[in-house]
Design an enzyme around this catalytic site. Structure first.
Site, mmCIF file in Angstrom:
data_model
loop_
_atom_site.group_PDB
_atom_site.id
_atom_site.type_symbol
_atom_site.label_atom_id
_atom_site.label_comp_id
_atom_site.label_asym_id
_atom_site.label_seq_id
_atom_site.Cartn_x
_atom_site.Cartn_y
_atom_site.Cartn_z
ATOM 1 N N TYR A 102 0.523 -1.171 -0.451
ATOM 2 C CA TYR A 102 -0.030 0.295 0.464
ATOM 3 C C TYR A 102 0.927 1.681 0.142
ATOM 4 O O TYR A 102 0.356 2.395 -1.295
ATOM 5 C CB TYR A 102 -1.194 0.203 1.295
ATOM 6 C CG TYR A 102 -1.810 1.129 1.088
ATOM 7 C CD1 TYR A 102 -2.847 1.697 0.768
ATOM 8 C CD2 TYR A 102 -1.101 2.398 2.652
ATOM 9 C CE1 TYR A 102 -3.396 2.736 0.368
ATOM 10 C CE2 TYR A 102 -2.030 2.859 2.842
ATOM 11 C CZ TYR A 102 -2.513 3.833 1.475
ATOM 12 O OH TYR A 102 -4.018 4.725 1.653
ATOM 13 N N LYS A 152 1.170 3.520 -3.183
ATOM 14 C CA LYS A 152 0.537 4.533 -2.983
ATOM 15 C C LYS A 152 2.123 6.405 -3.343
ATOM 16 O O LYS A 152 1.596 7.011 -4.025
ATOM 17 C CB LYS A 152 -0.120 4.923 -1.696
ATOM 18 C CG LYS A 152 -1.415 4.330 -1.592
ATOM 19 C CD LYS A 152 -2.776 4.913 -2.549
ATOM 20 C CE LYS A 152 -3.034 5.966 -1.577
ATOM 21 N NZ LYS A 152 -4.194 6.891 -2.415
#
Length: 337
Positions: free
Chosen positions: A137, A141
């Site tokens: 993640y 991102k």
């Protein structure tokens, strides 16, 4: 003015879209599934998978501002899933926006883009992007945020990134509901010494930050190409705060502890097992989660205050009072959304 919100069915997306509708904007929402939210009849909804190349971008007709909020969040799962949902999807919507002449692009990023395995206290935007690859993640991102900010062209296409931290409030499907559920299952333990401070940012403040960012970006193109931490400006001691919450929910306090080292090693082992067996159930611990649960991580929103005019509109105490009724329902039926 027309606005498009990706992830319009999600927690942050539906809140931002709803607020924009209240303010009189023409709002379009986009997600991978049909609209069934409370704003569905007040906005045009498009069912589109952004991880696939966009051949027909008619949904951007007349749109001036895009809020790209759609993302895949979590502490487990395969990197390629996060890469597609967070990076490829961002590339695709950016390309479509530039092709269609959209003027303003606001990306909902995350403080995880500067994750380093170490404590962060009063962190600001000078912190470097993460180079620690234990969270798909955080890594994806960060990749997506770089793509967004590098796409900024002040004369025709203005982009910024907002980094709200640990968003909670009414409608939260993940953060506090998962914590409460694990506590009810007697699976929650204090990780580390229990004294770490964190930011928890209420959804009302996050929504306010998005609207403030839009207004500021439109009025000053010099803001393009920048990232902004969005915080509550009230860091709390995580575990005492959770025990305060549990007390209000008439639940016993958390007392059992596990050291950071043990939690980190347990997370490392769990990641190996989950990956080897391709398990679909939620992982009980990860290295990323061990760091987040035991270390300080709170941020300064001074840049957002200066450039965007952002200040929290609801305090932690007010936010807790507002959110408690929905959290109490979870203690009766912990499996409800």
């Amino acid at each position: 003015m027309k606005v498009l919100v990706t992830g319009g069915k999600g927690f942050i997306g539906s809140s931002v879209a709803g607020r924009l509708i209240e303010l009189g904007y023409q709002v379009k929402t986009l997600s991978r599934s049909p609209s069934s939210s409370h704003i569905g009849n007040k906005s045009d909804h498009y069912q589109i998978d952004l991880t696939k190349k966009i051949f027909d971008s008619h949904f951007l007709d007349g749109v001036d501002v895009v809020f790209h909020i759609a993302a895949k969040a979590g502490i487990d799962g395969h990197f390629k899933e996060y890469y597609k949902a967070n990076f490829i999807a961002t590339q695709n919507i950016l390309h479509a926006c530039k092709k269609r002449g959209v003027k303003y692009f606001i990306y909902t990023s995350s403080p995880s883009v500067v994750f380093s395995k170490n404590a962060i206290r009063n962190g600001n935007e000078t912190l470097p992007y993460t180079n620690v690859h234990i969270s798909s993640y955080a890594s994806t991102k960060a990749m997506a945020e770089k793509e967004v900010l590098n796409s900024n062209n002040g004369s025709s296409f203005c982009t910024i990134a907002l980094r709200p931290h640990l968003v909670w409030g009414n409608g939260d499907p993940h953060l506090l509901p998962k914590v409460i559920k694990r506590h009810l299952q007697h699976k929650l333990k204090i990780v580390g010494d229990g004294e770490n401070k964190v930011d928890l940012t209420h959804i009302d403040n996050v929504t306010h930050a998005h609207v403030s960012a839009m207004n500021s970006l439109i009025n000053s193109k010099d803001l393009g190409g920048k990232a902004y931490f969005i915080s509550q400006n009230e860091p709390v001691s995580l575990w005492p705060w959770l025990n305060q919450l549990f007390s209000k929910l008439e639940l016993p306090p958390i007392q059992k502890k596990v050291s950071f080292r043990k939690a980190y090693l347990a997370g490392q082992l769990a990641e190996i097992i989950w990956r080897a067996l391709n398990l679909k159930c939620e992982i009980p611990m990860s290295r990323f989660a061990a760091c987040q649960l035991s270390h300080d991580h709170w941020f300064s929103s001074i840049r957002a205050e200066k450039d965007l005019g952002y200040k929290p509109i609801i305090s932690m105490d007010e936010a807790l009072v507002k959110t408690l009724p929905s959290l109490k329902k979870l203690t009766i039926n912990p499996d409800c959304d």
